[in-house]
Design a protein around this motif. Structure first.
Motif: not given
Ligand code: UDP
Length: 235
Positions: A55-61
């Motif tokens: 949830n905190k990540a800037d980009l979830v691929v």
């Protein structure tokens, strides 16, 4: 950027993750990239720390045919890009920029990230890569953190396995706050020649999991997450 939930976790939808990430490296934009496959999505249902990191990540691929299938069933057309290929394309592009764009490989058994770095340096001769294995502790780990702080790599690949790598990045990205950090699982094993990637036939037919099971039968219990994910995708 547009996001779409997969089992309650945000996936960022983009047509070109590679260009997006190259420009984030060039602009020193702080970035934690999570490449999410169905196994990780299932793990995050129970592991709240992992869910927090995602949830905190800037980009979830979206990584893996399971997640692409989930999105497709919900009307979201998204091309599949394997995490290892995304990371490889970034090493190639950033490596070409030379010593002002240091790259960091962290993870794998002793000697593996070194072999991976050598293989990459043969391919992209201008690449400046620092590396270390993923079983450091105590003073060695403190020294490694100091090295990262000093070098300020622009691209940091962490291959400690899921969820260890996602948590490590979340808790250590302050060491190089403007870098692009990516969890890359067993990618160093493949670049270092320790393990083989599934042949194209398996990748193209959504059977990469079968090849992995054949290579590492001990993963069978972990892999029960895949049919469970599939059932959730169908609902
Ligand atoms: N690993 C590591 N430190 C650890 C545990 C694992 O560096 O404490 C490495 C391991 O050597 C392997 C990778 O993490 O290279 C995990 O690979 P795997 O393919 O299992 O990744 P996952 O499927 O969990 O993303």
């Amino acid at each position: 950027m547009k996001t779409f939930p997969v089992l309650g976790l945000p996936i960022h939808l983009s047509e070109n993750y590679q260009d997006l990430l190259i420009s984030r490296v060039e602009n020193n934009t702080p970035t934690h990239v999570v490449t999410m496959n169905s196994e990780m999505a299932m793990m995050a249902q129970k592991n709240t720390d992992l869910a927090t990191a995602i949830n905190k990540a800037d980009l979830v691929v979206p990584d893996g045919s399971g997640v692409i299938f989930y999105l497709k069933r919900r009307g979201q057309k998204q091309q599949r890009i394997a995490g290892i290929e995304l990371a490889a394309s970034l090493i190639e592009a950033i490596g070409k920029k030379g010593k002002d764009y240091p790259i960091c490989f962290y993870g794998g058994a002793k000697g593996v990230s070194e072999k991976a770095a050598q293989a990459w340096k043969e391919k992209v001769t201008s690449a400046h890569i620092i590396y270390n294995h993923g079983y450091l502790s105590g003073q060695e780990l403190d020294d490694w953190c100091e090295t990262i702080k000093k070098v300020q790599p622009k691209l940091i690949l962490v291959g400690l396995g899921v969820p260890r790598q996602e948590l490590w990045i979340m808790n250590h990205r302050h060491l190089a706050p403007n870098a692009v950090w990516i969890g890359v699982g067993g990618s160093f094993d493949i670049w270092g020649g320790v393990k083989e990637r599934a042949p194209e036939f398996f990748c193209n037919n959504h059977l990469e999991w079968l090849y992995r099971l054949y290579q590492e039968p001990s993963r069978w219990r972990r892999m029960l997450a895949l049919p469970r994910f599939f059932i959730k995708a169908m609902i």
